[in-house]
Design a protein around this motif. Structure first.
Motif, PDB file in Angstrom:
ATOM      1  N   UNK A  40       0.852  -1.189   0.000  1.00 32.34           N
ATOM      2  CA  UNK A  40       0.000   0.000   0.000  1.00 32.34           C
ATOM      3  C   UNK A  40       0.885   1.235   0.000  1.00 32.34           C
ATOM      4  N   UNK A  41       0.523   2.202  -0.827  1.00 26.81           N
ATOM      5  CA  UNK A  41       1.260   3.458  -0.885  1.00 26.81           C
ATOM      6  C   UNK A  41       0.269   4.613  -0.768  1.00 26.81           C
ATOM      7  N   UNK A  42       0.601   5.618   0.040  1.00 23.73           N
ATOM      8  CA  UNK A  42      -0.289   6.779   0.120  1.00 23.73           C
ATOM      9  C   UNK A  42      -0.166   7.622  -1.151  1.00 23.73           C
ATOM     10  N   UNK A  43      -1.238   8.282  -1.501  1.00 23.05           N
ATOM     11  CA  UNK A  43      -1.208   9.211  -2.631  1.00 23.05           C
ATOM     12  C   UNK A  43      -1.774  10.540  -2.162  1.00 23.05           C
ATOM     13  N   UNK A  44      -1.458  11.579  -2.878  1.00 21.63           N
ATOM     14  CA  UNK A  44      -1.963  12.908  -2.548  1.00 21.63           C
ATOM     15  C   UNK A  44      -3.345  13.070  -3.179  1.00 21.63           C
ATOM     16  N   UNK A  45      -4.379  13.245  -2.386  1.00 22.52           N
ATOM     17  CA  UNK A  45      -5.716  13.430  -2.952  1.00 22.52           C
ATOM     18  C   UNK A  45      -5.775  14.700  -3.799  1.00 22.52           C
ATOM     19  N   UNK A  46      -6.443  14.603  -4.958  1.00 24.98           N
ATOM     20  CA  UNK A  46      -6.564  15.766  -5.834  1.00 24.98           C
ATOM     21  C   UNK A  46      -8.017  16.185  -6.019  1.00 24.98           C
ATOM     22  N   UNK A  47      -8.928  15.479  -5.404  1.00 27.19           N
ATOM     23  CA  UNK A  47     -10.331  15.818  -5.546  1.00 27.19           C
ATOM     24  C   UNK A  47     -11.161  15.034  -4.553  1.00 27.19           C
ATOM     25  N   UNK A  48     -12.461  15.283  -4.523  1.00 26.18           N
ATOM     26  CA  UNK A  48     -13.309  14.606  -3.533  1.00 26.18           C
ATOM     27  C   UNK A  48     -13.401  13.093  -3.738  1.00 26.18           C
ATOM     28  N   UNK A  49     -13.227  12.625  -4.969  1.00 22.91           N
ATOM     29  CA  UNK A  49     -13.318  11.185  -5.233  1.00 22.91           C
ATOM     30  C   UNK A  49     -11.959  10.523  -5.373  1.00 22.91           C
ATOM     31  N   UNK A  50     -10.900  11.231  -5.083  1.00 18.71           N
ATOM     32  CA  UNK A  50      -9.557  10.671  -5.241  1.00 18.71           C
ATOM     33  C   UNK A  50      -9.295   9.613  -4.175  1.00 18.71           C
ATOM     34  N   UNK A  51      -8.559   8.605  -4.570  1.00 15.11           N
ATOM     35  CA  UNK A  51      -8.208   7.540  -3.631  1.00 15.11           C
ATOM     36  C   UNK A  51      -7.202   8.071  -2.618  1.00 15.11           C
ATOM     37  N   UNK A  52      -7.304   7.617  -1.389  1.00 16.51           N
ATOM     38  CA  UNK A  52      -6.334   8.037  -0.386  1.00 16.51           C
ATOM     39  C   UNK A  52      -5.120   7.116  -0.388  1.00 16.51           C
ATOM     40  N   UNK A  53      -5.268   5.941  -1.001  1.00 23.41           N
ATOM     41  CA  UNK A  53      -4.156   4.996  -1.088  1.00 23.41           C
ATOM     42  C   UNK A  53      -4.227   4.262  -2.419  1.00 23.41           C
ATOM     43  N   UNK A  54      -3.099   3.721  -2.792  1.00 22.99           N
ATOM     44  CA  UNK A  54      -3.028   2.831  -3.947  1.00 22.99           C
ATOM     45  C   UNK A  54      -2.459   1.516  -3.438  1.00 22.99           C
ATOM     46  N   UNK A  55      -3.028   0.412  -3.886  1.00 21.41           N
ATOM     47  CA  UNK A  55      -2.536  -0.912  -3.511  1.00 21.41           C
ATOM     48  C   UNK A  55      -1.950  -1.576  -4.748  1.00 21.41           C
ATOM     49  N   UNK A  56      -0.858  -2.282  -4.552  1.00 21.19           N
ATOM     50  CA  UNK A  56      -0.282  -3.096  -5.611  1.00 21.19           C
ATOM     51  C   UNK A  56      -0.386  -4.546  -5.172  1.00 21.19           C
ATOM     52  N   UNK A  57      -1.257  -5.294  -5.834  1.00 26.36           N
ATOM     53  CA  UNK A  57      -1.430  -6.712  -5.512  1.00 26.36           C
ATOM     54  C   UNK A  57      -0.289  -7.470  -6.174  1.00 26.36           C
ATOM     55  N   UNK A  58       0.521  -8.143  -5.346  1.00 21.84           N
ATOM     56  CA  UNK A  58       1.696  -8.854  -5.862  1.00 21.84           C
ATOM     57  C   UNK A  58       1.392 -10.291  -6.252  1.00 21.84           C
ATOM     58  N   UNK A  59       0.630 -10.967  -5.387  1.00 23.25           N
ATOM     59  CA  UNK A  59       0.335 -12.373  -5.696  1.00 23.25           C
ATOM     60  C   UNK A  59      -0.810 -12.880  -4.846  1.00 23.25           C
TER      61      UNK A  59
END
Length: 91
Positions: A40-59
């Motif tokens: 999981x990596x945090x991201x900077x929200x850019x709008x009301x519907x922006x994700x607060x995190x991004x997940x990378x599913x490895x396996x």
């Protein structure tokens, strides 16, 4: 439902990035239950519907693959059980 998301993941080449907040939540549930591995990596929200995190599913883990196998066997079991139930006669 997390298990339906797990079924979807088995048909996607991994690793895969997930950004929709509902899907990130499903990923976190699947990680917590040990069915997949993800980062999981945090991201900077850019709008009301922006994700607060991004997940990378490895396996998908061995436990996850076993759960998929159980779900795949469930319809077969249900059909077999219904066939036997129809064959019973009430007296």
């Amino acid at each position: 439902m997390p298990l339906l998301f797990l079924l979807r993941l088995q048909h996607i080449p991994l690793p895969v990035r997930v950004a929709l907040s509902e899907e990130v939540r499903l990923v976190s549930v699947l990680v917590a239950t040990g069915l997949i591995e993800a980062d999981f990596a945090p991201v900077r929200p850019t709008g009301p519907d922006a994700a607060s995190r991004i997940a990378t599913v490895k396996r998908i883990t061995e436990e996850g693959l076993a759960e998929i196998a159980k779900m795949s066997d469930a319809p077969k079991f249900a059909k077999t059980s219904m066939r036997f139930a129809r064959g019973l006669r009430l007296m």
